[in-house]
Design a protein around this motif. Structure first.
Motif, short mmCIF file in Angstrom:
data_model
loop_
_atom_site.label_atom_id
_atom_site.label_comp_id
_atom_site.label_asym_id
_atom_site.label_seq_id
_atom_site.Cartn_x
_atom_site.Cartn_y
_atom_site.Cartn_z
N LEU A 125 -43.59 42.95 -13.25
CA LEU A 125 -44.16 43.71 -14.36
C LEU A 125 -43.62 43.20 -15.70
CD1 LEU A 125 -45.88 46.08 -15.40
CD2 LEU A 125 -43.87 47.53 -15.08
N VAL A 126 -42.32 42.95 -15.77
CA VAL A 126 -41.72 42.43 -17.01
C VAL A 126 -42.31 41.06 -17.33
CG1 VAL A 126 -39.57 41.55 -18.01
CG2 VAL A 126 -39.59 43.75 -16.83
N ARG A 127 -42.47 40.21 -16.32
CA ARG A 127 -43.03 38.87 -16.53
C ARG A 127 -44.48 38.95 -17.02
NH1 ARG A 127 -46.41 35.73 -14.06
NH2 ARG A 127 -46.59 37.06 -12.24
N ILE A 128 -45.26 39.82 -16.40
CA ILE A 128 -46.67 39.94 -16.78
C ILE A 128 -46.81 40.55 -18.17
CG2 ILE A 128 -48.79 41.21 -16.22
CD1 ILE A 128 -48.12 40.72 -13.26
N GLN A 129 -45.94 41.50 -18.52
CA GLN A 129 -45.99 42.07 -19.86
C GLN A 129 -45.67 41.02 -20.91
OE1 GLN A 129 -43.31 45.40 -19.37
NE2 GLN A 129 -45.00 46.87 -19.23
N ALA A 130 -44.68 40.16 -20.63
CA ALA A 130 -44.33 39.10 -21.57
C ALA A 130 -45.49 38.12 -21.72
CB ALA A 130 -43.08 38.37 -21.10
N GLU A 131 -46.13 37.77 -20.61
CA GLU A 131 -47.28 36.88 -20.65
C GLU A 131 -48.44 37.52 -21.43
OE1 GLU A 131 -50.38 34.78 -17.51
OE2 GLU A 131 -48.42 35.42 -16.80
N ASN A 132 -48.66 38.80 -21.21
CA ASN A 132 -49.71 39.51 -21.93
C ASN A 132 -49.43 39.55 -23.42
OD1 ASN A 132 -52.13 41.06 -22.04
ND2 ASN A 132 -50.88 42.90 -22.29
N ASP A 133 -48.19 39.78 -23.80
CA ASP A 133 -47.82 39.79 -25.22
C ASP A 133 -48.07 38.43 -25.85
OD1 ASP A 133 -47.07 42.43 -24.93
OD2 ASP A 133 -44.91 41.99 -24.83
N ALA A 134 -47.72 37.36 -25.14
CA ALA A 134 -47.95 36.01 -25.66
C ALA A 134 -49.44 35.74 -25.82
CB ALA A 134 -47.31 34.98 -24.73
N LEU A 135 -50.24 36.16 -24.87
CA LEU A 135 -51.69 35.97 -24.97
C LEU A 135 -52.27 36.78 -26.11
CD1 LEU A 135 -52.65 35.99 -21.18
CD2 LEU A 135 -52.72 34.03 -22.74
N ALA A 136 -51.77 37.99 -26.32
CA ALA A 136 -52.26 38.83 -27.42
C ALA A 136 -51.94 38.19 -28.76
CB ALA A 136 -51.65 40.22 -27.33
N VAL A 137 -50.76 37.61 -28.90
CA VAL A 137 -50.39 36.93 -30.14
C VAL A 137 -51.30 35.72 -30.35
CG1 VAL A 137 -48.59 35.54 -31.24
CG2 VAL A 137 -48.01 37.73 -30.20
N ALA A 138 -51.54 34.94 -29.30
CA ALA A 138 -52.41 33.77 -29.42
C ALA A 138 -53.84 34.18 -29.77
CB ALA A 138 -52.40 32.98 -28.12
N ALA A 139 -54.32 35.26 -29.18
CA ALA A 139 -55.67 35.72 -29.46
C ALA A 139 -55.79 36.21 -30.90
CB ALA A 139 -56.06 36.84 -28.50
N SER A 140 -54.79 36.92 -31.40
CA SER A 140 -54.84 37.40 -32.78
C SER A 140 -54.75 36.23 -33.75
CB SER A 140 -53.75 38.42 -33.05
OG SER A 140 -52.47 37.82 -33.00
N HIS A 141 -53.99 35.21 -33.39
CA HIS A 141 -53.89 34.01 -34.23
C HIS A 141 -55.25 33.30 -34.30
CE1 HIS A 141 -52.07 30.62 -36.25
NE2 HIS A 141 -52.57 29.81 -35.35
N ASP A 142 -55.92 33.17 -33.16
CA ASP A 142 -57.25 32.55 -33.13
C ASP A 142 -58.25 33.37 -33.93
OD1 ASP A 142 -56.27 30.50 -31.58
OD2 ASP A 142 -57.07 31.29 -29.69
N ALA A 143 -58.18 34.69 -33.80
CA ALA A 143 -59.09 35.57 -34.54
C ALA A 143 -58.85 35.45 -36.04
CB ALA A 143 -58.93 37.01 -34.09
N LEU A 144 -57.58 35.30 -36.43
CA LEU A 144 -57.25 35.15 -37.84
C LEU A 144 -57.83 33.85 -38.38
CD1 LEU A 144 -55.67 36.09 -40.35
CD2 LEU A 144 -53.71 34.85 -39.46
N LEU A 145 -57.70 32.76 -37.62
CA LEU A 145 -58.24 31.48 -38.06
C LEU A 145 -59.76 31.53 -38.17
CD1 LEU A 145 -56.05 28.89 -36.10
CD2 LEU A 145 -55.92 29.52 -38.51
N GLU A 146 -60.41 32.23 -37.25
CA GLU A 146 -61.87 32.33 -37.27
C GLU A 146 -62.34 33.21 -38.43
OE1 GLU A 146 -63.09 33.68 -33.45
OE2 GLU A 146 -62.55 31.81 -32.45
N SER A 147 -61.51 34.15 -38.85
CA SER A 147 -61.92 35.06 -39.92
C SER A 147 -61.82 34.40 -41.30
CB SER A 147 -61.09 36.33 -39.89
OG SER A 147 -59.75 36.04 -40.27
N LEU A 148 -61.09 33.31 -41.43
CA LEU A 148 -60.98 32.62 -42.71
C LEU A 148 -62.29 31.94 -43.03
CD1 LEU A 148 -57.46 30.98 -42.37
CD2 LEU A 148 -58.05 33.04 -43.62
N ASP A 149 -62.72 32.06 -44.26
CA ASP A 149 -63.98 31.46 -44.70
C ASP A 149 -63.67 30.09 -45.29
OD1 ASP A 149 -66.63 31.11 -45.23
OD2 ASP A 149 -66.58 32.23 -47.12
N VAL A 150 -63.57 29.11 -44.43
CA VAL A 150 -63.25 27.75 -44.85
C VAL A 150 -64.53 26.92 -44.78
CG1 VAL A 150 -61.84 25.71 -44.36
CG2 VAL A 150 -60.92 27.99 -43.95
#
Length: 67
Positions: free
Chosen positions: A34-59
């Motif tokens: 459970l601890v391992r999966i929670q850490a993996e989930n947190d890392a994926l959530a950070v990566a997903a929010s980073h990708d969403a942030l890059l996509e939201s920029l109007d470049v």
């Protein structure tokens, strides 16, 4: 009388103790997973929010470099 009702006549049953140890080990294994999966989930959530942030920029579309 309570011991007789529960079936504990003559001390602890070795099978019961072995089963208890096995279950405790299983709980520890599941907690570790459970601890391992929670850490993996947190890392994926950070990566997903980073990708969403890059996509939201109007470049504007980058122009090709001159060679």
């Amino acid at each position: 009388m309570a011991k007789a009702l529960l079936g504990y006549v003559g001390g602890s049953d070795p099978r019961l103790l072995a089963e208890m140890r096995r279950l405790q080990q299983r709980v520890q294994d599941l907690e570790s997973e459970l601890v391992r999966i929670q850490a993996e989930n947190d890392a994926l959530a950070v990566a997903a929010s980073h990708d969403a942030l890059l996509e939201s920029l109007d470049v504007p579309q980058a122009e090709p470099a001159l060679t």
